[in-house]
Design a protein around this motif. Sequence first.
Motif, PDB file in Angstrom:
ATOM      1  N   TYR A   4      37.424 -73.691 -47.222  1.00  0.00           N
ATOM      2  CA  TYR A   4      36.938 -75.049 -46.988  1.00  0.00           C
ATOM      3  C   TYR A   4      36.128 -75.532 -48.186  1.00  0.00           C
ATOM      4  O   TYR A   4      35.527 -74.730 -48.898  1.00  0.00           O
ATOM      5  CB  TYR A   4      36.070 -75.093 -45.733  1.00  0.00           C
ATOM      6  CG  TYR A   4      36.873 -74.938 -44.472  1.00  0.00           C
ATOM      7  CD1 TYR A   4      37.398 -76.057 -43.833  1.00  0.00           C
ATOM      8  CD2 TYR A   4      37.142 -73.688 -43.942  1.00  0.00           C
ATOM      9  CE1 TYR A   4      38.155 -75.925 -42.698  1.00  0.00           C
ATOM     10  CE2 TYR A   4      37.905 -73.546 -42.796  1.00  0.00           C
ATOM     11  CZ  TYR A   4      38.407 -74.672 -42.176  1.00  0.00           C
ATOM     12  OH  TYR A   4      39.173 -74.544 -41.054  1.00  0.00           O
ATOM     13  N   VAL A   6      33.079 -78.274 -49.244  1.00  0.00           N
ATOM     14  CA  VAL A   6      32.022 -79.194 -48.825  1.00  0.00           C
ATOM     15  C   VAL A   6      31.545 -79.941 -50.068  1.00  0.00           C
ATOM     16  O   VAL A   6      31.073 -79.321 -51.027  1.00  0.00           O
ATOM     17  CB  VAL A   6      30.832 -78.449 -48.183  1.00  0.00           C
ATOM     18  CG1 VAL A   6      29.755 -79.444 -47.753  1.00  0.00           C
ATOM     19  CG2 VAL A   6      31.287 -77.612 -47.008  1.00  0.00           C
ATOM     20  N   ILE A  45      34.001 -72.476 -49.561  1.00  0.00           N
ATOM     21  CA  ILE A  45      33.598 -71.471 -48.579  1.00  0.00           C
ATOM     22  C   ILE A  45      34.835 -70.810 -47.999  1.00  0.00           C
ATOM     23  O   ILE A  45      35.710 -71.490 -47.459  1.00  0.00           O
ATOM     24  CB  ILE A  45      32.760 -72.136 -47.460  1.00  0.00           C
ATOM     25  CG1 ILE A  45      31.516 -72.761 -48.086  1.00  0.00           C
ATOM     26  CG2 ILE A  45      32.389 -71.131 -46.378  1.00  0.00           C
ATOM     27  CD1 ILE A  45      30.659 -73.521 -47.105  1.00  0.00           C
ATOM     28  N   LEU A  47      36.393 -68.376 -45.207  1.00  0.00           N
ATOM     29  CA  LEU A  47      36.090 -67.856 -43.884  1.00  0.00           C
ATOM     30  C   LEU A  47      37.227 -66.968 -43.398  1.00  0.00           C
ATOM     31  O   LEU A  47      38.389 -67.191 -43.749  1.00  0.00           O
ATOM     32  CB  LEU A  47      35.902 -69.002 -42.888  1.00  0.00           C
ATOM     33  CG  LEU A  47      34.713 -69.931 -43.132  1.00  0.00           C
ATOM     34  CD1 LEU A  47      34.703 -71.037 -42.100  1.00  0.00           C
ATOM     35  CD2 LEU A  47      33.405 -69.156 -43.077  1.00  0.00           C
ATOM     36  N   GLU A  58      32.524 -75.583 -37.635  1.00  0.00           N
ATOM     37  CA  GLU A  58      31.531 -74.595 -38.082  1.00  0.00           C
ATOM     38  C   GLU A  58      31.046 -74.927 -39.501  1.00  0.00           C
ATOM     39  O   GLU A  58      29.835 -74.908 -39.782  1.00  0.00           O
ATOM     40  CB  GLU A  58      32.209 -73.209 -38.050  1.00  0.00           C
ATOM     41  CG  GLU A  58      31.340 -72.057 -38.472  1.00  0.00           C
ATOM     42  CD  GLU A  58      30.723 -71.322 -37.304  1.00  0.00           C
ATOM     43  OE1 GLU A  58      30.643 -71.922 -36.205  1.00  0.00           O
ATOM     44  OE2 GLU A  58      30.299 -70.168 -37.488  1.00  0.00           O
ATOM     45  N   VAL A  59      31.995 -75.258 -40.384  1.00  0.00           N
ATOM     46  CA  VAL A  59      31.614 -75.580 -41.760  1.00  0.00           C
ATOM     47  C   VAL A  59      30.780 -76.864 -41.780  1.00  0.00           C
ATOM     48  O   VAL A  59      29.834 -77.008 -42.552  1.00  0.00           O
ATOM     49  CB  VAL A  59      32.868 -75.705 -42.656  1.00  0.00           C
ATOM     50  CG1 VAL A  59      32.487 -76.181 -44.058  1.00  0.00           C
ATOM     51  CG2 VAL A  59      33.596 -74.370 -42.737  1.00  0.00           C
ATOM     52  N   VAL A  77      33.587 -82.670 -45.581  1.00  0.00           N
ATOM     53  CA  VAL A  77      34.159 -81.329 -45.426  1.00  0.00           C
ATOM     54  C   VAL A  77      35.671 -81.459 -45.313  1.00  0.00           C
ATOM     55  O   VAL A  77      36.158 -82.333 -44.590  1.00  0.00           O
ATOM     56  CB  VAL A  77      33.613 -80.646 -44.147  1.00  0.00           C
ATOM     57  CG1 VAL A  77      34.241 -79.281 -43.956  1.00  0.00           C
ATOM     58  CG2 VAL A  77      32.099 -80.546 -44.199  1.00  0.00           C
TER      59      VAL A  77
ATOM     60  N   VAL B  34      31.799 -65.308 -42.899  1.00  0.00           N
ATOM     61  CA  VAL B  34      31.862 -65.935 -44.215  1.00  0.00           C
ATOM     62  C   VAL B  34      32.222 -64.861 -45.244  1.00  0.00           C
ATOM     63  O   VAL B  34      31.505 -63.868 -45.392  1.00  0.00           O
ATOM     64  CB  VAL B  34      30.523 -66.597 -44.596  1.00  0.00           C
ATOM     65  CG1 VAL B  34      30.637 -67.278 -45.955  1.00  0.00           C
ATOM     66  CG2 VAL B  34      30.118 -67.593 -43.532  1.00  0.00           C
TER      67      VAL B  34
END
Lengths: 90, 90
Positions: A4, A6, A45, A47, A58-59, A77, B34
């Motif tokens: 992901y 952000v 990120i 995951l 969640e992110v 995101v 993570v």
Amino acid sequence: MARYVVDVMPKPEILDPQGKAVHGALPRLGFAGVQDVRQGKRFEIELEGEASDELLAEVQRMAETLLSNPVIEDFAVHVEGDGVGGKHTA
Amino acid sequence: MARYVVDVMPKPEILDPQGKAVHGALPRLGFAGVQDVRQGKRFEIELEGEASDELLAEVQRMAETLLSNPVIEDFAVHVEGDGVGGKHTA
């Protein structure tokens, strides 16, 4: 594995000294026609598991609680390689 | 007016202490699963005129000369709202 992104940017009404410094430096380096520069942060990120709406949410919570300061910053995101996603303007 | 985005990220082989700090903090905040976090920079650049290949090349030169350090960082340039664009890995 899901990756992901952000993007965290200063809100439009917030002064952005880093962006201003870049804006001032570009003409001195020969770049003309620059109207504005804003500088923010980008997080990538990784995951466990497949990309899903639950992981995206969640992110989004990570972005709200740790990665951005909602008083002065907006964040967006999205799954990497995917243009769309949740944009958040507090 | 054309708005371009420059994403600057540390190269994969470069240590990323900011990303590591976020990676360490997320489990303490209750976020599990993570695997990795990388932190970089995002620039939003507004230029006079319509988006064009010439302007994209101009922004690419800005990224090379001012916005990134090619020894330790990769960058990617694209028109805002448009997923594709030039990715640059030196």
